[in-house]
Design a protein around this motif. Structure first.
Motif, PDB file in Angstrom:
ATOM      1  N   ALA A  80      16.483   6.289  -3.552  1.00 54.67           N
ATOM      2  CA  ALA A  80      17.923   6.156  -3.832  1.00 54.67           C
ATOM      3  C   ALA A  80      18.273   4.837  -4.519  1.00 54.67           C
ATOM      4  CB  ALA A  80      18.730   6.309  -2.546  1.00 54.67           C
ATOM      5  N   VAL A  81      17.482   3.812  -4.267  1.00 53.90           N
ATOM      6  CA  VAL A  81      17.730   2.510  -4.912  1.00 53.90           C
ATOM      7  C   VAL A  81      16.859   2.324  -6.159  1.00 53.90           C
ATOM      8  CG1 VAL A  81      18.450   1.447  -2.730  1.00 53.90           C
ATOM      9  CG2 VAL A  81      16.080   1.168  -3.505  1.00 53.90           C
ATOM     10  N   GLY A  82      16.211   3.407  -6.595  1.00 50.72           N
ATOM     11  CA  GLY A  82      15.397   3.342  -7.807  1.00 50.72           C
ATOM     12  C   GLY A  82      14.141   2.505  -7.642  1.00 50.72           C
ATOM     13  N   ARG A  83      13.625   2.441  -6.404  1.00 49.97           N
ATOM     14  CA  ARG A  83      12.430   1.638  -6.094  1.00 49.97           C
ATOM     15  C   ARG A  83      12.605   0.188  -6.545  1.00 49.97           C
ATOM     16  NH1 ARG A  83       7.063   4.697  -5.905  1.00 49.97           N
ATOM     17  NH2 ARG A  83       7.697   6.731  -5.142  1.00 49.97           N
ATOM     18  N   ASP A  84      13.812  -0.297  -6.415  1.00 50.83           N
ATOM     19  CA  ASP A  84      14.183  -1.634  -6.876  1.00 50.83           C
ATOM     20  C   ASP A  84      14.229  -2.600  -5.689  1.00 50.83           C
ATOM     21  OD1 ASP A  84      15.501  -3.932  -7.775  1.00 50.83           O
ATOM     22  OD2 ASP A  84      16.990  -2.817  -8.934  1.00 50.83           O
ATOM     23  N   GLN A  85      13.270  -3.495  -5.627  1.00 52.64           N
ATOM     24  CA  GLN A  85      13.202  -4.444  -4.514  1.00 52.64           C
ATOM     25  C   GLN A  85      14.441  -5.330  -4.441  1.00 52.64           C
ATOM     26  OE1 GLN A  85      10.755  -4.624  -2.015  1.00 52.64           O
ATOM     27  NE2 GLN A  85      12.353  -5.896  -1.114  1.00 52.64           N
ATOM     28  N   ASN A  86      14.981  -5.708  -5.589  1.00 55.55           N
ATOM     29  CA  ASN A  86      16.193  -6.536  -5.585  1.00 55.55           C
ATOM     30  C   ASN A  86      17.359  -5.802  -4.930  1.00 55.55           C
ATOM     31  OD1 ASN A  86      15.038  -8.791  -6.829  1.00 55.55           O
ATOM     32  ND2 ASN A  86      15.365  -7.910  -8.867  1.00 55.55           N
ATOM     33  N   GLU A  87      17.452  -4.498  -5.162  1.00 59.44           N
ATOM     34  CA  GLU A  87      18.521  -3.707  -4.549  1.00 59.44           C
ATOM     35  C   GLU A  87      18.284  -3.561  -3.043  1.00 59.44           C
ATOM     36  OE1 GLU A  87      22.134  -1.368  -4.573  1.00 59.44           O
ATOM     37  OE2 GLU A  87      21.327  -3.112  -5.602  1.00 59.44           O
ATOM     38  N   ILE A  88      17.041  -3.364  -2.646  1.00 62.33           N
ATOM     39  CA  ILE A  88      16.697  -3.312  -1.213  1.00 62.33           C
ATOM     40  C   ILE A  88      17.120  -4.621  -0.544  1.00 62.33           C
ATOM     41  CG2 ILE A  88      14.705  -3.484   0.362  1.00 62.33           C
ATOM     42  CD1 ILE A  88      15.327  -0.602  -0.237  1.00 62.33           C
ATOM     43  N   ASP A  89      16.807  -5.735  -1.181  1.00 54.60           N
ATOM     44  CA  ASP A  89      17.183  -7.039  -0.631  1.00 54.60           C
ATOM     45  C   ASP A  89      18.702  -7.185  -0.570  1.00 54.60           C
ATOM     46  OD1 ASP A  89      14.468  -7.628  -0.519  1.00 54.60           O
ATOM     47  OD2 ASP A  89      14.498  -8.869  -2.325  1.00 54.60           O
ATOM     48  N   ARG A  90      19.390  -6.753  -1.629  1.00 52.02           N
ATOM     49  CA  ARG A  90      20.844  -6.897  -1.700  1.00 52.02           C
ATOM     50  C   ARG A  90      21.540  -6.111  -0.584  1.00 52.02           C
ATOM     51  NH1 ARG A  90      25.367  -4.635  -3.019  1.00 52.02           N
ATOM     52  NH2 ARG A  90      24.484  -2.647  -3.677  1.00 52.02           N
ATOM     53  N   ILE A  91      21.052  -4.900  -0.290  1.00 49.35           N
ATOM     54  CA  ILE A  91      21.701  -4.077   0.732  1.00 49.35           C
ATOM     55  C   ILE A  91      21.177  -4.380   2.140  1.00 49.35           C
ATOM     56  CG2 ILE A  91      22.258  -2.271  -0.930  1.00 49.35           C
ATOM     57  CD1 ILE A  91      20.018  -0.553   0.341  1.00 49.35           C
ATOM     58  N   GLY A  92      20.268  -5.329   2.265  1.00 53.12           N
ATOM     59  CA  GLY A  92      19.820  -5.785   3.580  1.00 53.12           C
ATOM     60  C   GLY A  92      18.681  -5.010   4.207  1.00 53.12           C
ATOM     61  N   MET A  93      18.085  -4.070   3.483  1.00 48.46           N
ATOM     62  CA  MET A  93      17.025  -3.257   4.086  1.00 48.46           C
ATOM     63  C   MET A  93      15.692  -3.975   4.187  1.00 48.46           C
ATOM     64  SD  MET A  93      18.333  -0.584   5.276  1.00 48.46           S
ATOM     65  CE  MET A  93      16.916   0.448   5.610  1.00 48.46           C
ATOM     66  N   SER A  94      15.572  -5.127   3.577  1.00 54.74           N
ATOM     67  CA  SER A  94      14.339  -5.897   3.751  1.00 54.74           C
ATOM     68  C   SER A  94      14.383  -6.721   5.034  1.00 54.74           C
ATOM     69  CB  SER A  94      14.071  -6.789   2.534  1.00 54.74           C
ATOM     70  OG  SER A  94      15.183  -7.606   2.277  1.00 54.74           O
ATOM     71  N   SER A  95      15.536  -6.732   5.687  1.00 52.88           N
ATOM     72  CA  SER A  95      15.672  -7.411   6.973  1.00 52.88           C
ATOM     73  C   SER A  95      15.554  -6.368   8.084  1.00 52.88           C
ATOM     74  CB  SER A  95      17.028  -8.122   7.053  1.00 52.88           C
ATOM     75  OG  SER A  95      17.197  -8.693   8.334  1.00 52.88           O
ATOM     76  N   VAL A  96      14.415  -6.375   8.754  1.00 50.36           N
ATOM     77  CA  VAL A  96      14.117  -5.379   9.780  1.00 50.36           C
ATOM     78  C   VAL A  96      14.412  -5.961  11.155  1.00 50.36           C
ATOM     79  CG1 VAL A  96      12.311  -3.898  10.743  1.00 50.36           C
ATOM     80  CG2 VAL A  96      12.318  -4.421   8.296  1.00 50.36           C
ATOM     81  N   GLY A  97      15.235  -5.252  11.917  1.00 45.70           N
ATOM     82  CA  GLY A  97      15.594  -5.704  13.261  1.00 45.70           C
ATOM     83  C   GLY A  97      14.684  -5.160  14.339  1.00 45.70           C
ATOM     84  N   GLY A  98      13.953  -4.079  14.061  1.00 46.79           N
ATOM     85  CA  GLY A  98      12.999  -3.594  15.043  1.00 46.79           C
ATOM     86  C   GLY A  98      12.895  -2.089  15.137  1.00 46.79           C
ATOM     87  N   GLY A  99      11.863  -1.678  15.859  1.00 43.32           N
ATOM     88  CA  GLY A  99      11.590  -0.277  16.180  1.00 43.32           C
ATOM     89  C   GLY A  99      11.416  -0.201  17.687  1.00 43.32           C
ATOM     90  N   HIS A 100      10.220   0.231  18.126  1.00 48.45           N
ATOM     91  CA  HIS A 100       9.982   0.336  19.566  1.00 48.45           C
ATOM     92  C   HIS A 100      10.070  -1.038  20.237  1.00 48.45           C
ATOM     93  CE1 HIS A 100       7.316   0.044  23.109  1.00 48.45           C
ATOM     94  NE2 HIS A 100       7.986   1.129  23.447  1.00 48.45           N
ATOM     95  N   ASN A 101      10.786  -1.068  21.342  1.00 46.72           N
ATOM     96  CA  ASN A 101      10.912  -2.276  22.154  1.00 46.72           C
ATOM     97  C   ASN A 101      11.366  -1.825  23.532  1.00 46.72           C
ATOM     98  OD1 ASN A 101      11.286  -4.859  23.165  1.00 46.72           O
ATOM     99  ND2 ASN A 101      13.245  -5.152  22.150  1.00 46.72           N
ATOM    100  N   TRP A 102      10.505  -1.924  24.525  1.00 49.71           N
ATOM    101  CA  TRP A 102      10.855  -1.476  25.873  1.00 49.71           C
ATOM    102  C   TRP A 102      11.896  -2.426  26.452  1.00 49.71           C
ATOM    103  CZ3 TRP A 102      11.097  -2.851  30.944  1.00 49.71           C
ATOM    104  CH2 TRP A 102      11.188  -1.806  31.856  1.00 49.71           C
ATOM    105  N   ARG A 103      13.098  -1.890  26.709  1.00 55.67           N
ATOM    106  CA  ARG A 103      14.179  -2.697  27.279  1.00 55.67           C
ATOM    107  C   ARG A 103      15.315  -1.783  27.717  1.00 55.67           C
ATOM    108  NH1 ARG A 103      18.453  -3.053  23.891  1.00 55.67           N
ATOM    109  NH2 ARG A 103      18.168  -2.788  21.665  1.00 55.67           N
ATOM    110  N   LEU A 104      16.237  -2.367  28.470  1.00 56.79           N
ATOM    111  CA  LEU A 104      17.441  -1.651  28.874  1.00 56.79           C
ATOM    112  C   LEU A 104      18.481  -1.725  27.758  1.00 56.79           C
ATOM    113  CD1 LEU A 104      17.848  -2.882  32.567  1.00 56.79           C
ATOM    114  CD2 LEU A 104      16.786  -0.762  31.743  1.00 56.79           C
ATOM    115  N   MET A 105      19.433  -0.771  27.783  1.00 57.34           N
ATOM    116  CA  MET A 105      20.565  -0.848  26.860  1.00 57.34           C
ATOM    117  C   MET A 105      21.327  -2.125  27.153  1.00 57.34           C
ATOM    118  SD  MET A 105      22.394   2.808  26.687  1.00 57.34           S
ATOM    119  CE  MET A 105      21.452   4.301  26.634  1.00 57.34           C
ATOM    120  N   ARG A 106      21.850  -2.731  26.124  1.00 52.69           N
ATOM    121  CA  ARG A 106      22.637  -3.951  26.329  1.00 52.69           C
ATOM    122  C   ARG A 106      23.844  -3.638  27.215  1.00 52.69           C
ATOM    123  NH1 ARG A 106      19.573  -6.941  23.466  1.00 52.69           N
ATOM    124  NH2 ARG A 106      19.093  -6.618  21.288  1.00 52.69           N
TER     125      ARG A 106
END
Length: 169
Positions: A80-106
């Motif tokens: 969708a972003v045309g495989r454009d790394q600059n666009e990925i960076d601009r929309i924040g998708m290069s900043s990963v907050g996480g996947g699996h993490n054993w914890r309780l809901m906040r």
């Protein structure tokens, strides 16, 4: 292809299995469950993906039942972003907050969907929990919702970074 139908949050344990062990009388992550159920999904723009500015990552660890779906989502975003790394960076998708993490809901006592490996977070800097105006790109939201994932940005207490393969009760 039909859109996957994910379990309700209250059904995650039955659908994904129990990620919890009891060690010395206290709940803890279940290492055997993790070995049996968690897999790594490659991030197409992984050369630039990171937890923070100094730690690059190539994959997200998620439950095997939602891995193929997440792979389709990430590839759809990349296209969708045309495989454009600059666009990925601009929309924040290069900043990963996480996947699996054993914890309780906040603020709760139930397990987070991250504990089951069926949730991922992106662009936490601009999409913090409780932020009433999340900045998630519409193409990202569409890619996830096309696969049946739920976006936390529309919740009563918004969590704009959060996507989960579990419906809200």
């Amino acid at each position: 292809m039909t859109k996957p139908v994910w379990p309700l949050q209250s059904q995650c344990k039955a659908f994904y299995g129990d990620p919890t062990s009891v060690i010395r009388g206290a709940p803890a992550p279940n290492a055997e469950w993790e070995r049996m159920h968690l897999v790594k999904v490659f991030i197409p723009w992984s050369a630039h993906a990171s937890w923070d500015k100094d730690l690059r990552i190539r994959t997200l660890r998620v439950h095997s039942k939602c891995a193929a779906s997440l792979e389709r989502v990430l590839n759809a975003i990349w296209e969708a972003v045309g495989r454009d790394q600059n666009e990925i960076d601009r929309i924040g998708m290069s900043s990963v907050g996480g996947g699996h993490n054993w914890r309780l809901m906040r603020g709760g006592n139930a397990l987070s969907t991250h504990s089951y490996g069926c949730a991922v977070d992106f662009d936490p800097e601009r999409n913090g929990l409780g932020d009433n105006s999340p900045a998630m790109d519409k193409r990202v939201i569409k890619a996830f919702t096309d696969e049946g994932w739920v976006w936390g940005g529309q919740w009563k207490r918004p969590d704009g970074m959060h996507f989960q393969a579990a419906r809200v009760d």
